[in-house]
Design an enzyme around this catalytic site. Sequence first.
Site, PDB file in Angstrom:
ATOM      1  N   GLY A 113       0.855  -1.350   0.013  1.00 27.51           N
ATOM      2  CA  GLY A 113      -0.021   0.089  -0.001  1.00 27.51           C
ATOM      3  C   GLY A 113       0.816   1.267   0.000  1.00 27.51           C
ATOM      4  N   GLY A 132       2.766   5.747   4.510  1.00 28.81           N
ATOM      5  CA  GLY A 132       2.153   6.360   5.489  1.00 28.81           C
ATOM      6  C   GLY A 132       2.814   7.819   5.704  1.00 28.81           C
ATOM      7  CE  LYS A 168      -1.404   1.961  11.719  1.00 26.45           C
ATOM      8  NZ  LYS A 168      -2.696   2.212  11.590  1.00 26.45           N
ATOM      9  CG  ASP A 215      -8.729  -3.674  20.218  1.00 27.68           C
ATOM     10  OD1 ASP A 215      -8.444  -2.843  20.770  1.00 27.68           O
ATOM     11  OD2 ASP A 215      -8.759  -4.833  20.848  1.00 27.68           O
TER      12      ASP A 215
END
Length: 583
Positions: free
Chosen positions: A326, A329, A345, A380
């Site tokens: 993807g 970020g 992350k 979550d």
Amino acid sequence: MNLSVAPPVSRDTLVHDCAQLLVDAFADYNADFRAITQRARQRFEERDWRGSQKDAVERIELYDKYVSGTVEIMRHRLGEDVHERAVWSAIKRRFDELIEPLPDREFSKTFFSSITRKTFGTVGVDPAVEFVALDLDLLGNVRSHVEMRVYPVRGDIELLAEELLADYRFRTPYRDFERSVKMVADEVKALLVAGSERRSITSIEVIKEVFYQMTRAYLVGRINGDGWTAPFVVALRNLESGVVVDAIMLEQGPVSILFSFTRSYFHVDLAHVGEVVKFLKTILPAKPVSELFTVLGRAKQGKTERYRELFKHLQNSDDQFVLAPGERGLVMICFTLPSFDVVFKLIRDKFPYQKNILREDVLSKYELVFKHDRAGRLVDAQEFKRIKFPRSRFSPELLEELDREAARTAHVEGDEITIDHLYIERRMTPLNLYLRSVERSLAEKAVLDYGQAIRDLAVTNIFPGDLLLKNFGVTRHGRVIFYDYDELCLVTECRFREVPQSQHDEDDMRADAWFYVAENDVFPETFLNFLGFDPGLKQVFLEAHAEVLTADWWRGIQQRLKEGELLEVLPYHRHRVRVFSSL
């Protein structure tokens, strides 16, 4: 005031007293946890949904409150010996002996480790003063027995359904008991003839305790047949006119969504949590144990099991951590282990100019999500600190990214990498990649659910901030979930505006807005400009969700929230389960 000094005690006495203190501290925590949980029945019967929300937050905050308080007590009790590892090792051994007869004793071990990690600031793991997650077997020592109510088939299934519902009565009576019985019986009968040949059942067994989640109560169990089983879940709703059967779920898909990592935790008073998790695995075999502990409200134990799952997997695999698929970020570095179904992350050291936020802001967003009603649309995120990985398992590209963008958080030390702070989430396919890779019918379905996700978030007072498709993921059940929280805020904090009409042609030619835009201003009519839908998908979205692109719709939701109205998102997948009442 008595200022006399207490007489010194022997080392053995000190060790025993401290171990007992820790056993008692966890017992007190567990008692308070269960006391909050036990309020759920009264909240349901009194339709006190605001009280349910407050209880959910209070219960989440309880663990850290007890850990911090116990750390201070131990510092006072041990004095100069508080950082003496030999003392803590002895306390650990005695503690282990004291908890041996207790149910769910691994919970007590996790609590002990939380105390020592906070006391010592442990990096990685320290087996001398903590119980190592890899050595804990949360289900290996539990009994397979769960306190159940068993309903054998003695003839007509209506009689079974009547007996079952009669056992689960509340102060508020059923609105139409006979109709509720018929609903349950009809759905079970439909299941029996759904296959190529008619099946028969021997019994239905249901966990004795009711599962509460926000405004619904659930009866959770399974149907037993001759050589087969199926989930059995009945959702109950308490209306002003009485309790009604709201939905019946008899397939793994809908039940898995109900127990999803995207939903708020259940309030169910369980004396033996491990036994129930073991039972739930029989009806949800694909659901990780870590997620089942978490969704039952034992979030810390869920983290312990997640750690155990991860590092057991590392011992039995050889692939490398790589940057997640993807778009890159701007706030988070996201990486994954292809053979393990989670994403990792960590926050970058610096953000580009277009991200007007600080690291503390990002942390607060994740904290908000942790305590907020996730309504099935927010993942979550489990927070981990000072965790060590083998350096050899990281790809060169990922190592370079960490060194360049997160050197304050990720530290290479010989053959290991220590990450001071990261989040672990279930891995999903980014929506933008999903739309490019699936057949047209699935892409259209995802676009429709993307619009529904925005609606569901809005009515639970969440505005994603950044609606780009890359910030949403698609689960294995095809549900669209939001997972990028750095610009998330409350709907009630936004000011939704229409784009002003320009007075001059040159205003329309400007790259930037020609009018004043405050920090909390949102212009819904511009959303579609940035989503990258092709014409066909754009039309699909507009036909179903055009009002989401109007400031009026958002202001209407905002006003209802400010007036205290509780807007609700059903935890049922409407095309997979029969729903008998509407919101």
